[in-house]
Design a protein around this motif. Structure first.
Motif, PDB file in Angstrom:
ATOM      1  N   ARG A  18       0.774  -1.271  -0.115  1.00 23.64           N
ATOM      2  CA  ARG A  18       0.208  -0.016  -0.247  1.00 23.64           C
ATOM      3  C   ARG A  18       0.829   1.140   0.011  1.00 23.64           C
ATOM      4  O   ARG A  18       0.371   2.176  -0.485  1.00 23.64           O
ATOM      5  CB  ARG A  18      -0.967   0.026   1.220  1.00 23.64           C
ATOM      6  CG  ARG A  18      -1.974  -0.878   1.263  1.00 23.64           C
ATOM      7  CD  ARG A  18      -2.884  -0.907   2.509  1.00 23.64           C
ATOM      8  NE  ARG A  18      -3.343   0.530   2.876  1.00 23.64           N
ATOM      9  CZ  ARG A  18      -3.607   0.799   3.893  1.00 23.64           C
ATOM     10  NH1 ARG A  18      -3.342   0.293   4.891  1.00 23.64           N
ATOM     11  NH2 ARG A  18      -4.030   2.194   4.112  1.00 23.64           N
ATOM     12  N   LEU A  19       1.962   1.333   0.828  1.00 22.85           N
ATOM     13  CA  LEU A  19       2.797   2.497   0.712  1.00 22.85           C
ATOM     14  C   LEU A  19       3.436   2.572  -0.632  1.00 22.85           C
ATOM     15  O   LEU A  19       3.453   3.838  -1.058  1.00 22.85           O
ATOM     16  CB  LEU A  19       4.140   2.156   1.807  1.00 22.85           C
ATOM     17  CG  LEU A  19       4.966   3.291   1.942  1.00 22.85           C
ATOM     18  CD1 LEU A  19       4.623   4.291   2.596  1.00 22.85           C
ATOM     19  CD2 LEU A  19       6.186   2.443   2.901  1.00 22.85           C
ATOM     20  N   ILE A  20       3.916   1.523  -1.210  1.00 19.91           N
ATOM     21  CA  ILE A  20       4.647   1.772  -2.439  1.00 19.91           C
ATOM     22  C   ILE A  20       3.489   2.353  -3.511  1.00 19.91           C
ATOM     23  O   ILE A  20       4.025   2.861  -4.491  1.00 19.91           O
ATOM     24  CB  ILE A  20       5.367   0.578  -2.913  1.00 19.91           C
ATOM     25  CG1 ILE A  20       6.515  -0.013  -1.953  1.00 19.91           C
ATOM     26  CG2 ILE A  20       5.779   0.456  -4.358  1.00 19.91           C
ATOM     27  CD1 ILE A  20       7.556   1.170  -2.136  1.00 19.91           C
ATOM     28  N   LEU A  21       2.285   1.815  -3.476  1.00 21.83           N
ATOM     29  CA  LEU A  21       1.238   2.209  -4.485  1.00 21.83           C
ATOM     30  C   LEU A  21       0.557   3.500  -4.139  1.00 21.83           C
ATOM     31  O   LEU A  21       0.004   4.008  -4.959  1.00 21.83           O
ATOM     32  CB  LEU A  21       0.458   1.119  -4.706  1.00 21.83           C
ATOM     33  CG  LEU A  21       1.131  -0.429  -4.941  1.00 21.83           C
ATOM     34  CD1 LEU A  21      -0.017  -1.365  -5.083  1.00 21.83           C
ATOM     35  CD2 LEU A  21       1.669  -0.031  -6.504  1.00 21.83           C
ATOM     36  N   GLU A  22       0.885   3.875  -3.065  1.00 23.90           N
ATOM     37  CA  GLU A  22       0.177   5.174  -2.579  1.00 23.90           C
ATOM     38  C   GLU A  22       0.479   6.519  -3.517  1.00 23.90           C
ATOM     39  O   GLU A  22       1.537   6.733  -3.956  1.00 23.90           O
ATOM     40  CB  GLU A  22       0.513   5.494  -1.067  1.00 23.90           C
ATOM     41  CG  GLU A  22       0.006   6.946  -0.615  1.00 23.90           C
ATOM     42  CD  GLU A  22      -1.592   6.717  -0.680  1.00 23.90           C
ATOM     43  OE1 GLU A  22      -2.367   7.837  -1.136  1.00 23.90           O
ATOM     44  OE2 GLU A  22      -1.983   6.012   0.264  1.00 23.90           O
ATOM     45  N   ARG A  23      -0.587   7.028  -3.979  1.00 22.42           N
ATOM     46  CA  ARG A  23      -0.460   8.054  -4.960  1.00 22.42           C
ATOM     47  C   ARG A  23      -0.529   9.518  -4.333  1.00 22.42           C
ATOM     48  O   ARG A  23      -0.165  10.554  -4.880  1.00 22.42           O
ATOM     49  CB  ARG A  23      -1.602   8.050  -5.825  1.00 22.42           C
ATOM     50  CG  ARG A  23      -1.697   6.792  -6.873  1.00 22.42           C
ATOM     51  CD  ARG A  23      -2.637   6.686  -7.543  1.00 22.42           C
ATOM     52  NE  ARG A  23      -2.524   7.728  -8.689  1.00 22.42           N
ATOM     53  CZ  ARG A  23      -1.720   7.624  -9.866  1.00 22.42           C
ATOM     54  NH1 ARG A  23      -1.204   6.393 -10.145  1.00 22.42           N
ATOM     55  NH2 ARG A  23      -1.758   8.379 -10.711  1.00 22.42           N
ATOM     56  N   ALA A  24      -0.934   9.817  -3.039  1.00 22.28           N
ATOM     57  CA  ALA A  24      -1.094  11.032  -2.211  1.00 22.28           C
ATOM     58  C   ALA A  24       0.401  11.471  -2.294  1.00 22.28           C
ATOM     59  O   ALA A  24       1.317  10.983  -2.081  1.00 22.28           O
ATOM     60  CB  ALA A  24      -1.746  10.860  -0.962  1.00 22.28           C
ATOM     61  N   ARG A  25       0.444  12.795  -2.199  1.00 21.74           N
ATOM     62  CA  ARG A  25       2.023  13.305  -2.004  1.00 21.74           C
ATOM     63  C   ARG A  25       1.650  14.681  -0.955  1.00 21.74           C
ATOM     64  O   ARG A  25       0.728  15.510  -1.348  1.00 21.74           O
ATOM     65  CB  ARG A  25       2.546  14.153  -3.520  1.00 21.74           C
ATOM     66  CG  ARG A  25       2.777  12.837  -4.247  1.00 21.74           C
ATOM     67  CD  ARG A  25       3.914  11.850  -3.786  1.00 21.74           C
ATOM     68  NE  ARG A  25       4.195  11.002  -4.775  1.00 21.74           N
ATOM     69  CZ  ARG A  25       3.810   9.757  -4.884  1.00 21.74           C
ATOM     70  NH1 ARG A  25       2.766   9.359  -4.104  1.00 21.74           N
ATOM     71  NH2 ARG A  25       4.108   8.984  -5.632  1.00 21.74           N
ATOM     72  N   PRO A  26       2.534  14.849  -0.064  1.00 19.09           N
ATOM     73  CA  PRO A  26       3.387  13.846   0.250  1.00 19.09           C
ATOM     74  C   PRO A  26       2.797  12.527   0.948  1.00 19.09           C
ATOM     75  O   PRO A  26       1.664  12.648   1.430  1.00 19.09           O
ATOM     76  CB  PRO A  26       4.223  14.459   1.362  1.00 19.09           C
ATOM     77  CG  PRO A  26       3.388  15.659   2.037  1.00 19.09           C
ATOM     78  CD  PRO A  26       2.575  15.862   0.775  1.00 19.09           C
ATOM     79  N   GLU A 341      -1.842   8.933  12.310  1.00 15.05           N
ATOM     80  CA  GLU A 341      -2.307   9.226  11.077  1.00 15.05           C
ATOM     81  C   GLU A 341      -1.144   8.568   9.917  1.00 15.05           C
ATOM     82  O   GLU A 341      -0.435   8.115  10.239  1.00 15.05           O
ATOM     83  CB  GLU A 341      -1.869  10.796  11.005  1.00 15.05           C
ATOM     84  CG  GLU A 341      -0.327  11.247  11.233  1.00 15.05           C
ATOM     85  CD  GLU A 341      -0.155  12.616  11.130  1.00 15.05           C
ATOM     86  OE1 GLU A 341      -1.008  13.265  10.530  1.00 15.05           O
ATOM     87  OE2 GLU A 341       0.726  13.125  11.811  1.00 15.05           O
ATOM     88  N   GLY A 342      -1.819   8.475   8.765  1.00 15.51           N
ATOM     89  CA  GLY A 342      -1.198   8.042   7.592  1.00 15.51           C
ATOM     90  C   GLY A 342      -1.463   6.540   7.493  1.00 15.51           C
ATOM     91  O   GLY A 342      -2.106   5.902   8.352  1.00 15.51           O
ATOM     92  N   ILE A 343      -0.626   5.788   6.736  1.00 15.60           N
ATOM     93  CA  ILE A 343      -0.625   4.439   6.310  1.00 15.60           C
ATOM     94  C   ILE A 343      -0.101   3.725   7.612  1.00 15.60           C
ATOM     95  O   ILE A 343       0.995   4.009   8.085  1.00 15.60           O
ATOM     96  CB  ILE A 343       0.053   4.073   5.176  1.00 15.60           C
ATOM     97  CG1 ILE A 343      -0.473   4.660   4.035  1.00 15.60           C
ATOM     98  CG2 ILE A 343      -0.065   2.667   4.881  1.00 15.60           C
ATOM     99  CD1 ILE A 343       0.324   4.738   2.665  1.00 15.60           C
TER     100      ILE A 343
END
Length: 409
Positions: A18-26, A341-343
């Motif tokens: 999921r981390l590698i494929l995450e599209r949100a920035r940052p 927060e976050g993944i």
């Protein structure tokens, strides 16, 4: 087995995917512990250089050591910051300059997984385009390099000639013997000659000057960031008359071939462009901020201080310290949060089990009963033996490595 094999469990996990494929920035992610494990795994998965920015030098040193336990010391480098702000007229210490040159040289030349660890100040500071481009001297028995020629080469790398070598960045010549203290070596080396050929190398104590053991070879890195050649001396001579008095004198001394305190701070007046370390990363690289909120806050505060100092001394050159977010822009940015927060990367600490052998043994027994793979890591054989006594007969894998703390994944 090695710790690098353990990384496969992370790289093939669902949270990591999921981390590698995450599209949100940052990208924002949470890892309560095991950041060394995560960052080493990320470098392996990306198969490319990775830059890690920490909230301070202590955190950077510890993290670099622990990532090296997973990837090997050749795949990680620490980029230290200067001891003072670049506007204060103080050169970095020889060890700092040597480590910075070594780190950027390896960043420029390493292919595959590589982690550059930098405290926020080092990530913000602009560096000369020549830093990390000068290869270190490789000296070993059998190498031909006459003492007078070697002395000249050491001077070109920023080393200072003295009568007795006691500190990094110094060298001495006594007939057929050359003593040198490389910038990133633990102790100085004594080179004994037969004619123009190095016959033997020995490590020696700087306090007693007595040799302690034989050495096979040494690597001598530059101990100054600015290594003026004829072209740079010509530029210094041409630009000196345009500068205020305090800078005119320094540039003229550089043009005359002199070495002096504060010379490295004149780099902005000799190069048309200087870059941040982040700009040296290959396209598509990742930059990771550990303890992201703290790192960003400290970086912002330091940048305000630096700008105020530059204004107070009427600094006539370009800025030498970029805002952190500008210094790392253009790359995939991962911010590791200390908060919920976050993944969720499903990496957690031991909590109250740390320092409590009985509780630790009980938790490990429960984990083993649940089918959890257990890897026991110790800094040395003795540490592993003591830990094994706590674990008892539980099935564990043992690895000797310098990790500071454990985690659950």
């Amino acid at each position: 087995m090695s710790l690098r094999e353990v990384l496969q469990a992370l790289v093939t996990s669902e949270p990591f995917e999921r981390l590698i494929l995450e599209r949100a920035r940052p990208i924002v992610a949470r890892a309560d512990a095991g950041q060394d494990f995560l960052l080493a795994g990320l470098a392996v998965a990306l198969d490319a250089p990775l830059m890690v920015v920490t909230p301070g030098p202590r955190e950077a040193e510890e993290l670099a050591s622990e990532i090296g336990a997973y990837l090997g010391p050749e795949a990680v480098a620490l980029l230290p910051a200067w001891d003072a702000l670049p506007y204060e007229g103080m050169d970095p210490a020889p060890e700092v300059a040597a480590r910075r040159a070594d780190a950027l040289r390896r960043l420029r030349t390493t292919v595959g997984p590589f982690v550059l660890v930098a405290p926020y100040l080092a990530a913000m500071q602009l560096v000369p385009p020549t830093l990390g481009t000068v290869p270190p001297l490789q000296l070993a028995a059998g190498v031909e390099s006459a003492p007078d020629m070697l002395a000249e080469r050491l001077s070109d790398l920023g080393y200072v000639r003295v009568d007795v070598v006691e500190h990094r960045g110094e060298f001495a010549v006594r007939g057929g013997v050359v003593d040198v203290f490389p910038g990133i070596a633990r102790r100085p080396a004594r080179l004994e000659y037969w004619g123009d050929e190095i016959e033997r190398l020995r490590e020696f104590s700087p306090s007693t000057q007595l040799s302690t053991k034989e050495m096979g070879a040494i690597e001598v890195s530059p101990v100054r960031e600015l290594l003026p050649d004829d072209e740079l001396r010509s530029i210094a001579a041409r630009r000196a008359p345009e500068m205020p008095d305090r800078l005119r004198d320094g540039l003229q001394r550089l043009a005359d071939g002199l070495r002096f305190e504060g010379a490295d701070t004149l780099a902005p007046f000799l190069f048309d462009h200087m870059s941040t370390p982040g700009e040296l990363l290959p396209a598509g690289s990742w930059v990771v901020l550990t303890q992201a909120q703290r790192t960003l806050q400290r970086a912002a505060h330091t940048h305000v201080e630096a700008e105020a100092l530059a204004a107070a001394i009427d600094w006539p050159g370009p800025t030498m310290l970029a805002p952190l977010e500008a210094a790392i822009e253009g790359h995939v940015q991962l911010r590791l949060s200390e908060f919920t927060e976050g993944i969720d990367l499903a990496i957690s600490g031991w909590g109250t089990a740390e320092g409590n052998p009985g509780e630790l043994a009980n938790r490990l027994e429960c984990a083993s009963a649940a089918g959890t793979r257990i890897v026991l890591v110790g800094r040395g054989h003795g540490s592993l033996q003591r830990a094994a006594e706590v674990v008892g007969d539980l099935p564990v894998e043992r690895i000797e490595a310098p990790l500071a703390s454990g985690f659950l994944f």
